[in-house]
Design a protein around this motif. Sequence first.
Motif, PDB file in Angstrom:
ATOM      1  N   UNK A  63      44.089  52.956  33.462  1.00  0.00           N
ATOM      2  CA  UNK A  63      45.036  52.002  32.865  1.00  0.00           C
ATOM      3  C   UNK A  63      45.128  50.724  33.692  1.00  0.00           C
ATOM      4  N   UNK A  64      44.999  50.856  35.011  1.00  0.00           N
ATOM      5  CA  UNK A  64      45.017  49.672  35.873  1.00  0.00           C
ATOM      6  C   UNK A  64      43.806  48.783  35.592  1.00  0.00           C
ATOM      7  N   UNK A  65      42.620  49.400  35.381  1.00  0.00           N
ATOM      8  CA  UNK A  65      41.422  48.618  35.053  1.00  0.00           C
ATOM      9  C   UNK A  65      41.590  47.915  33.710  1.00  0.00           C
ATOM     10  N   UNK A  66      42.189  48.600  32.754  1.00  0.00           N
ATOM     11  CA  UNK A  66      42.441  47.967  31.452  1.00  0.00           C
ATOM     12  C   UNK A  66      43.355  46.761  31.620  1.00  0.00           C
ATOM     13  N   UNK A  67      44.394  46.898  32.448  1.00  0.00           N
ATOM     14  CA  UNK A  67      45.319  45.782  32.679  1.00  0.00           C
ATOM     15  C   UNK A  67      44.599  44.608  33.324  1.00  0.00           C
ATOM     16  N   UNK A  68      43.652  44.871  34.223  1.00  0.00           N
ATOM     17  CA  UNK A  68      42.908  43.793  34.880  1.00  0.00           C
ATOM     18  C   UNK A  68      42.035  43.013  33.901  1.00  0.00           C
ATOM     19  N   UNK A  69      41.633  43.660  32.800  1.00  0.00           N
ATOM     20  CA  UNK A  69      40.778  42.982  31.815  1.00  0.00           C
ATOM     21  C   UNK A  69      41.560  42.031  30.920  1.00  0.00           C
ATOM     22  N   UNK A  70      42.874  42.194  30.846  1.00  0.00           N
ATOM     23  CA  UNK A  70      43.667  41.359  29.941  1.00  0.00           C
ATOM     24  C   UNK A  70      43.774  39.942  30.484  1.00  0.00           C
ATOM     25  N   UNK A  71      44.000  39.016  29.566  1.00  0.00           N
ATOM     26  CA  UNK A  71      44.196  37.623  29.963  1.00  0.00           C
ATOM     27  C   UNK A  71      45.663  37.363  30.256  1.00  0.00           C
ATOM     28  N   UNK A  72      45.927  36.247  30.906  1.00  0.00           N
ATOM     29  CA  UNK A  72      47.298  35.862  31.209  1.00  0.00           C
ATOM     30  C   UNK A  72      47.634  36.159  32.652  1.00  0.00           C
ATOM     31  N   UNK A  73      48.906  36.458  32.882  1.00  0.00           N
ATOM     32  CA  UNK A  73      49.375  36.676  34.238  1.00  0.00           C
ATOM     33  C   UNK A  73      49.099  38.110  34.677  1.00  0.00           C
ATOM     34  N   UNK A  74      48.558  38.253  35.867  1.00  0.00           N
ATOM     35  CA  UNK A  74      48.308  39.568  36.458  1.00  0.00           C
ATOM     36  C   UNK A  74      49.078  39.645  37.760  1.00  0.00           C
ATOM     37  N   UNK A  75      49.944  40.650  37.867  1.00  0.00           N
ATOM     38  CA  UNK A  75      50.696  40.863  39.121  1.00  0.00           C
ATOM     39  C   UNK A  75      50.182  42.142  39.744  1.00  0.00           C
ATOM     40  N   UNK A  76      49.818  42.051  41.014  1.00  0.00           N
ATOM     41  CA  UNK A  76      49.292  43.230  41.682  1.00  0.00           C
ATOM     42  C   UNK A  76      49.851  43.373  43.080  1.00  0.00           C
TER      43      UNK A  76
END
Length: 112
Positions: free
Chosen positions: A93-106
Amino acid sequence: SAGGAEPRAQESAGQCGGPADLTFDAVLFKPDGARLGIDVLPCKVGEMSALTVRRLTRGGAVDAWNQMNRAERHIQVGDCILNVNGTAGEPQRMMEALRRNGELRGLILSTR
């Protein structure tokens, strides 16, 4: 892939992290069509599943973050990503989130 975070679900980087580690929050912006600029693999930090940075490429959102931040907040090969947009402990699920556009908080665990 256009996302820039290449999944390698069958592989595992094993354990990452050590006693002198620093954690920091990174906020990246990835516009439509842009690349994140990292390859990641699942890893373990203690008992928790995370992602480890296996490769960086120039020109992506991570490269832009590194250029705007001081050295101790640079995302580098070997660092672990503990959380992406509130998702932790689930590498897929984390890898899927990294593929999305926009703001990424990690939340990044630095291994240097």
